[in-house]
Each structure stands twice: as C-alpha cells, then as structure tokens.
Design a protein around this motif. Structure first.
Motif, PDB file in Angstrom:
ATOM      1  N   THR A  49      38.950  17.565 -37.761  1.00 39.57           N
ATOM      2  CA  THR A  49      39.758  18.429 -36.919  1.00 39.57           C
ATOM      3  C   THR A  49      39.433  19.774 -37.978  1.00 39.57           C
ATOM      4  O   THR A  49      39.587  20.924 -36.653  1.00 39.57           O
ATOM      5  N   PHE A  50      39.035  19.850 -38.846  1.00 40.08           N
ATOM      6  CA  PHE A  50      38.920  21.415 -39.433  1.00 40.08           C
ATOM      7  C   PHE A  50      37.501  20.984 -39.895  1.00 40.08           C
ATOM      8  O   PHE A  50      37.051  22.814 -40.331  1.00 40.08           O
ATOM      9  N   ASP A  51      36.467  20.072 -39.761  1.00 39.89           N
ATOM     10  CA  ASP A  51      35.569  20.223 -40.721  1.00 39.89           C
ATOM     11  C   ASP A  51      34.226  19.891 -40.294  1.00 39.89           C
ATOM     12  O   ASP A  51      34.189  18.952 -40.015  1.00 39.89           O
ATOM     13  N   GLY A  52      33.100  20.864 -39.461  1.00 39.96           N
ATOM     14  CA  GLY A  52      31.889  19.855 -38.747  1.00 39.96           C
ATOM     15  C   GLY A  52      31.070  19.402 -39.736  1.00 39.96           C
ATOM     16  O   GLY A  52      30.397  18.936 -38.798  1.00 39.96           O
ATOM     17  N   GLY A  53      31.338  19.704 -40.850  1.00 42.66           N
ATOM     18  CA  GLY A  53      30.345  18.192 -41.893  1.00 42.66           C
ATOM     19  C   GLY A  53      30.765  16.751 -41.799  1.00 42.66           C
ATOM     20  O   GLY A  53      29.989  16.279 -41.222  1.00 42.66           O
ATOM     21  N   VAL A  54      32.560  17.030 -41.406  1.00 39.07           N
ATOM     22  CA  VAL A  54      33.403  15.842 -41.010  1.00 39.07           C
ATOM     23  C   VAL A  54      33.056  15.432 -40.020  1.00 39.07           C
ATOM     24  O   VAL A  54      32.044  14.158 -39.268  1.00 39.07           O
ATOM     25  N   ALA A  55      33.148  16.627 -38.828  1.00 37.86           N
ATOM     26  CA  ALA A  55      33.374  15.289 -37.450  1.00 37.86           C
ATOM     27  C   ALA A  55      32.147  14.406 -37.434  1.00 37.86           C
ATOM     28  O   ALA A  55      31.475  14.067 -36.120  1.00 37.86           O
ATOM     29  N   SER A  56      30.265  16.110 -37.243  1.00 41.44           N
ATOM     30  CA  SER A  56      29.371  15.117 -37.478  1.00 41.44           C
ATOM     31  C   SER A  56      29.159  14.199 -38.217  1.00 41.44           C
ATOM     32  O   SER A  56      28.336  12.676 -36.741  1.00 41.44           O
ATOM     33  N   ALA A  57      29.453  13.160 -38.887  1.00 35.96           N
ATOM     34  CA  ALA A  57      29.760  12.591 -39.445  1.00 35.96           C
ATOM     35  C   ALA A  57      29.961  11.554 -38.899  1.00 35.96           C
ATOM     36  O   ALA A  57      29.476  10.010 -38.679  1.00 35.96           O
ATOM     37  N   PHE A  58      31.296  11.840 -38.706  1.00 34.65           N
ATOM     38  CA  PHE A  58      32.197  10.753 -37.307  1.00 34.65           C
ATOM     39  C   PHE A  58      31.405  10.809 -36.131  1.00 34.65           C
ATOM     40  O   PHE A  58      31.224   9.601 -35.774  1.00 34.65           O
ATOM     41  N   PHE A  59      30.500  11.664 -35.136  1.00 40.20           N
ATOM     42  CA  PHE A  59      30.355  11.221 -34.205  1.00 40.20           C
ATOM     43  C   PHE A  59      29.000  10.128 -34.658  1.00 40.20           C
ATOM     44  O   PHE A  59      28.119   9.797 -33.725  1.00 40.20           O
ATOM     45  N   ARG A  60      28.314  10.392 -35.415  1.00 39.34           N
ATOM     46  CA  ARG A  60      27.223  10.314 -35.753  1.00 39.34           C
ATOM     47  C   ARG A  60      27.251   8.279 -35.974  1.00 39.34           C
ATOM     48  O   ARG A  60      26.620   7.190 -35.475  1.00 39.34           O
ATOM     49  N   ALA A  61      28.899   8.045 -36.904  1.00 34.86           N
ATOM     50  CA  ALA A  61      28.790   6.728 -36.845  1.00 34.86           C
ATOM     51  C   ALA A  61      28.745   6.030 -35.353  1.00 34.86           C
ATOM     52  O   ALA A  61      28.796   5.400 -35.527  1.00 34.86           O
ATOM     53  N   GLN A  62      30.198   7.202 -35.228  1.00 31.54           N
ATOM     54  CA  GLN A  62      30.450   6.285 -33.371  1.00 31.54           C
ATOM     55  C   GLN A  62      28.871   6.595 -32.521  1.00 31.54           C
ATOM     56  O   GLN A  62      28.541   5.332 -32.144  1.00 31.54           O
ATOM     57  N   ALA A  63      28.039   7.517 -33.070  1.00 27.08           N
ATOM     58  CA  ALA A  63      27.257   7.265 -31.877  1.00 27.08           C
ATOM     59  C   ALA A  63      25.709   6.348 -32.351  1.00 27.08           C
ATOM     60  O   ALA A  63      25.798   5.764 -31.427  1.00 27.08           O
ATOM     61  N   THR A  64      25.818   5.973 -33.306  1.00 26.34           N
ATOM     62  CA  THR A  64      25.132   4.838 -33.933  1.00 26.34           C
ATOM     63  C   THR A  64      25.836   3.094 -33.824  1.00 26.34           C
ATOM     64  O   THR A  64      25.177   1.853 -34.591  1.00 26.34           O
ATOM     65  N   LEU A  65      26.817   3.335 -33.636  1.00 24.82           N
ATOM     66  CA  LEU A  65      27.472   2.545 -34.014  1.00 24.82           C
ATOM     67  C   LEU A  65      27.578   1.441 -36.152  1.00 24.82           C
ATOM     68  O   LEU A  65      27.803   0.356 -36.043  1.00 24.82           O
ATOM     69  N   ASN A  66      28.286   2.708 -36.364  1.00 24.34           N
ATOM     70  CA  ASN A  66      27.791   2.391 -37.721  1.00 24.34           C
ATOM     71  C   ASN A  66      28.490   3.064 -38.510  1.00 24.34           C
ATOM     72  O   ASN A  66      28.525   4.100 -39.121  1.00 24.34           O
ATOM     73  N   GLY A  67      29.263   2.231 -39.265  1.00 26.08           N
ATOM     74  CA  GLY A  67      30.626   2.971 -40.082  1.00 26.08           C
ATOM     75  C   GLY A  67      30.603   3.161 -41.353  1.00 26.08           C
ATOM     76  O   GLY A  67      31.390   3.605 -41.920  1.00 26.08           O
ATOM     77  N   SER A  79      32.372  26.487 -33.236  1.00 26.33           N
ATOM     78  CA  SER A  79      31.697  27.362 -33.962  1.00 26.33           C
ATOM     79  C   SER A  79      31.006  26.508 -34.918  1.00 26.33           C
ATOM     80  O   SER A  79      31.502  24.931 -35.504  1.00 26.33           O
ATOM     81  N   GLU A  80      30.206  27.414 -35.736  1.00 25.83           N
ATOM     82  CA  GLU A  80      29.258  26.471 -36.692  1.00 25.83           C
ATOM     83  C   GLU A  80      30.238  26.768 -38.371  1.00 25.83           C
ATOM     84  O   GLU A  80      29.494  28.135 -38.328  1.00 25.83           O
ATOM     85  N   ASP A  81      31.222  26.549 -38.723  1.00 28.73           N
ATOM     86  CA  ASP A  81      31.542  26.982 -39.893  1.00 28.73           C
ATOM     87  C   ASP A  81      31.549  25.695 -41.425  1.00 28.73           C
ATOM     88  O   ASP A  81      32.193  26.445 -42.036  1.00 28.73           O
ATOM     89  N   ALA A  82      30.485  25.131 -41.177  1.00 30.21           N
ATOM     90  CA  ALA A  82      30.385  23.959 -42.003  1.00 30.21           C
ATOM     91  C   ALA A  82      29.077  24.057 -42.443  1.00 30.21           C
ATOM     92  O   ALA A  82      28.716  23.424 -42.157  1.00 30.21           O
ATOM     93  N   GLU A  83      29.684  22.794 -43.607  1.00 29.45           N
ATOM     94  CA  GLU A  83      27.458  23.050 -44.145  1.00 29.45           C
ATOM     95  C   GLU A  83      27.690  21.170 -43.681  1.00 29.45           C
ATOM     96  O   GLU A  83      28.721  20.750 -43.385  1.00 29.45           O
ATOM     97  N   PRO A  84      26.491  20.774 -43.498  1.00 28.69           N
ATOM     98  CA  PRO A  84      26.453  19.449 -42.903  1.00 28.69           C
ATOM     99  C   PRO A  84      26.600  18.794 -44.091  1.00 28.69           C
ATOM    100  O   PRO A  84      25.704  19.042 -45.278  1.00 28.69           O
ATOM    101  N   ILE A  85      26.942  17.269 -44.068  1.00 27.89           N
ATOM    102  CA  ILE A  85      26.541  16.520 -45.032  1.00 27.89           C
ATOM    103  C   ILE A  85      25.325  15.526 -44.630  1.00 27.89           C
ATOM    104  O   ILE A  85      25.133  15.282 -44.146  1.00 27.89           O
ATOM    105  N   ALA A  86      24.665  15.545 -45.821  1.00 31.07           N
ATOM    106  CA  ALA A  86      23.261  15.001 -45.238  1.00 31.07           C
ATOM    107  C   ALA A  86      24.156  13.285 -45.488  1.00 31.07           C
ATOM    108  O   ALA A  86      24.017  13.221 -47.045  1.00 31.07           O
ATOM    109  N   LEU A  87      24.024  12.536 -44.953  1.00 29.79           N
ATOM    110  CA  LEU A  87      23.663  11.405 -44.226  1.00 29.79           C
ATOM    111  C   LEU A  87      22.503  10.720 -44.753  1.00 29.79           C
ATOM    112  O   LEU A  87      20.974  10.436 -44.705  1.00 29.79           O
ATOM    113  N   SER A  88      22.666   9.446 -45.753  1.00 28.76           N
ATOM    114  CA  SER A  88      21.799   8.607 -46.491  1.00 28.76           C
ATOM    115  C   SER A  88      21.550   6.987 -45.477  1.00 28.76           C
ATOM    116  O   SER A  88      22.296   7.286 -44.726  1.00 28.76           O
TER     117      SER A  88
END
Length: 468
Positions: free
Chosen positions: A408-426, A459-468
């Motif tokens: 809820t605070f950070d776009g990088g964590v939010a993006s990781a959550f959305f990608r995990a949810q979107a690909t069913l990859n917890g 808003s775009e205010d966080a560095e993305p997290i590089a997911l492996s």
C-alpha cells in the motif's frame, strides 16, 4: 509432432475443456468435446455455466496462456476485436487489501476483460477452427473400462437419439464443480478421492449496465474491494466488452447481498468503500440483478489416491475449485491445460503422463488454492472439512500481511504482488529482494494516517524490484 493416441475425449466444452482439447489436438488424431448443452453460435449465457451471469476475471497470466495455446496472440486479438477493454492491471486496477489500497504503478501486466459468455464464445470459436476437434452433444452417464477394469476406454452417454458410447485412448474430465467422475470411478471399483472444503458463506449479486466515463475515479478502469475480516461487505466494478460495466456486491459470512434494487443499493452504500455505491447510482442497468450463494473452495485429492485408472484424468474445477470472488479459476484451468501439453511434449508414454498429471494439476492450482483459502479462513464463520488449518505457518501468514501493508506504500512491492497474482506464482513474493524491500518499506513507513475510504491517485514513486 508424435501422436500419443488415436482418439481423446474431453468432457465439457467450457473454459477448462476448450483449451484442453486444443492442447490434445496436437497429440491425438481426433479430439471429441462432449458437451451436455446445445452450444450457441453467438455469445450468450447457457445453463451449464451457472456462474455465467456473474463477473469473471482473466488474469494476465491466463491471457498469455490462451495466446500460447492458440498461437500468434489469437486469443488477445479476438478478445479485443469483440470490444474487450485492454489495460495495464497494475496501473489501472484499484485493489483494496485489509491493510489498505494497494499502490497503483505501471507494471506492464496487460489484461483483457469481457463477460463470461463472450469470452467463452471467443475461446469456443478458436477451438472450432481446429480441424481435428469435433463437438458432440450428449449427457455423459458413466465411463467405459477394459476387461481388467484398470483402464478407462471411453464414455457412456445419452442424447436425443438414445444411449451411445464413445471409445478413446484418453478421457479428460473438464465438467467443473459438478463433475460426477468420483461416482463413475467408484462404480468401476476405484476409491473416490477425498475432498477438502472451505466454506466462507459468501454470496454475491451482479448487474450489468453503462456508467458515464467521468463516473470512474481518475484513470482507474477497474475496482476490486473484496470483503475482509471485520468488513463483510465488499464489491467489484469491472469493465466488460463495448463499454458495458459489471457491478457486483459481495458479502462474506452469510452477509448475502439481496437481489432487489433497494437492498442492493443499501448493501453497496454500507460496503468497504463508497466508490462502488457512487458508480451504481450513476449506472444505467441493462440486466436484472442476479444473486448466488454457492461459493466455496473444494479440492479433490486425486493425487493422493493409491490406485487410479489409466486413460483418465480430471482437470480444472474437477480438481480444484475456488471461491469465485478471487477471480483465479479460469487462469488456473488454462494453466493446467498448458501443463498437460508440456507433459505430452516431454513424454512419449501416455500412461506416464496420466500417472503424473494429478500431481501436476495440484501444483498448478496451489497458489490459487492457498490464496483463496487463506483469505476465507480469516473469517470466523468459515467452516472447514478435511483440511489441517493448524498446519498454516504463522511466520508466512505474518509476512504476507506485512507484504500487503508494504504494497500500500510502495509501488515495487505492489508490482511484485500483482505479478505473483497474475501468474499464480506465489514464490515471487518470497524472493530475497522482495522480502528485503518489505522490511525496508515498513521500517520507514511509520503510523498509517492515510484515508483508505477511496483509492489513491496513480503515482510512480518507487524503484521496481528485479524479479528472478
């Protein structure tokens, strides 16, 4: 490509059965889809899909899997051609956690939405273009077996012309939640699978209509505010094809939304956020309000059976069915179909594929099952059958709550959550770089004094997290 057999049969011509048939068409001379309903030649509701009138969501990963199975982005192009909205889920979806609204951020997770009947029509039309796939109308009444009883060899069915049989090298049960295959196999002398059930007593009510463009808050295109413990009234506003909008009220723990306009309106007025109520007041409905109270999670433990027949596998909701409010069922089904195709490509031995697939199907469903049941188990009224709730890891539960708050605070964590949810990859959420970002964000966050009644601006205010 090597053929694994002469004939395959898929029971059920819905979202699980159609892509499964397309996968099998690469490995069998002919594939028969046996469907009880007459299949319409246009997009419309049919009786065999009782959830059809309600909102459905296809995740980003589901869209990519459909494109992979049908080739050359055929699915996405066909969905857009019928007017399905196409947008970045991370930027344009407002999603309400128990911990607050998730940060909206660009993450290139393009989704395409439509009503269930339109999406099923698109997938059916793509499937009908495959020359060695054939559709047969009939009500399946049982399975055929060889003289040893150890191998399924086809199906028994009933149609307008009476009873008939179809023989096959492989039978796939894609009949959904109402699958009767455990009973059929019991008649052949097999022990049916045990079932785990999680009932959260959720009900929902859905209506479709048109809302003015300026009724949407800012650049938001979709709203998801499901109920959470302590707030049993939630809902969704989701764009559909050609400007149509679906509005759904969802209530947990027997707090069922009513189907009359006055009761539906009052339910949304008292829900988690006033945004859905505001949009409903500006909506021009074109359908009646449809209600249901049948939501539950059910896992059939096929993979734990000591003895299973050859020549038969279940798939989709016949394996794992989830509380539909979380929008994971269709993506899980097409992921299982893709996994089946992978196994057929890797292995020349059809029996080996059949033997291993129940475990494959459970693995493909694991994230969706955990996400749905963990959420439902948070409600005190939820009832459980044959599931060891005490096995849930407290540290994992605590971390996931921290992750949601950080999102809820950070776009990088939010993006990781959305990608995990979107690909069913917890597993993405437990990568070290994500866990470190969660710790850092929460250490810097301090007390949360934000207003969580309405979704925030993008808003775009966080560095993305590089997911492996």
């Amino acid at each position: 490509m090597p053929v694994r057999g002469d004939h395959a049969i898929v029971l059920g011509g819905s979202v699980a059965g159609l892509p499964t048939a397309r996968v099998l068409s690469r490995y069998f001379d002919t594939v028969m889809i046996v469907e009880r309903d007459p299949l319409p030649d246009r997009a419309e509701h049919r009786p065999g899909v009782p959830q059809s009138p309600h909102l459905h969501g296809l995740l980003y990963g589901g869209r990519l899997l459909f494109d992979e199975i049908y080739g050359d982005e055929a699915f996405t192009e066909a969905m857009r051609a019928v007017g399905g909205p196409y947008f970045d889920f991370g930027r344009h979806q407002a999603f309400r956690f128990p911990e607050g609204w998730i940060k909206r951020t660009s993450c290139d997770l393009m989704v395409v939405f439509a009503t269930r009947w339109t999406m099923e029509h698109v997938v059916r039309r793509l499937t009908q273009q495959v020359p060695n796939i054939h559709f047969v109308q009939g009500h399946v009444t049982g399975l055929l077996a060889d003289t040893t009883g150890a191998r399924v060899t086809g199906v028994k069915a009933r149609g307008e012309e009476g009873e008939w049989t179809l023989e096959a090298d492989l039978v796939v049960d894609a009949c959904g939640r109402g699958s009767r295959s455990p009973k059929w196999l019991e008649k052949l002398g097999f022990t049916p699978p045990e079932e785990s059930v999680v009932r959260s007593f959720l009900g929902y009510a859905t209506v479709y209509g048109y809302v003015p463009d300026d009724a949407w808050p800012g650049d938001i295109k979709s709203i998801a505010a499901p109920p959470f413990p302590g707030a049993t009234r939630g809902g969704f506003v989701v764009p559909q094809e050609n400007g149509l909008v679906g509005i759904m009220a969802a209530g947990q723990s027997r707090d069922y939304p009513p189907g009359d306009e006055e009761g539906f309106t009052e339910f949304l007025r008292t829900a988690i956020t006033p945004v859905m109520y505001d949009m409903w007041r500006q909506c021009e409905p074109v359908t009646e309000i449809e209600t249901t109270k049948t939501s539950q999670n059910r896992l059939r433990r096929w993979h734990e059976l000591d003895r299973r027949p050859q020549g038969f596998i279940p798939i989709g909701d016949a394996v794992a069915a989830f509380n539909p409010v979380y929008g994971q069922g269709m993506t899980s089904a097409v992921l299982q179909a893709k996994t089946l195709g992978d196994r057929l490509a890797e292995n020349d031995d059809l029996d080996a594929v059949v033997t291993g697939f129940p475990e494959d199907a459970v693995q493909a469903s694991q994230f969706a099952w955990s996400a749905a049941t963990d959420a439902d188990l948070g409600f005190p009224a939820t009832e459980v059958e044959n599931l060891a709730v005490s096995d849930k890891d407290p540290e994992t539960i605590s971390y996931l709550s921290d992750m949601r708050r950080a999102a809820t605070f950070d776009g990088g964590v939010a993006s990781a959550f959305f990608r995990a949810q979107a690909t069913l990859n917890g597993g993405l959420l437990f990568q070290p770089q994500v866990m470190e970002r969660v710790r850092t964000v929460l250490a810097e966050a301090g007390p949360d004094e934000r207003d969580h009644e309405r979704p925030p601006e993008w808003s775009e205010d966080a560095e993305p997290i590089a997911l492996s």
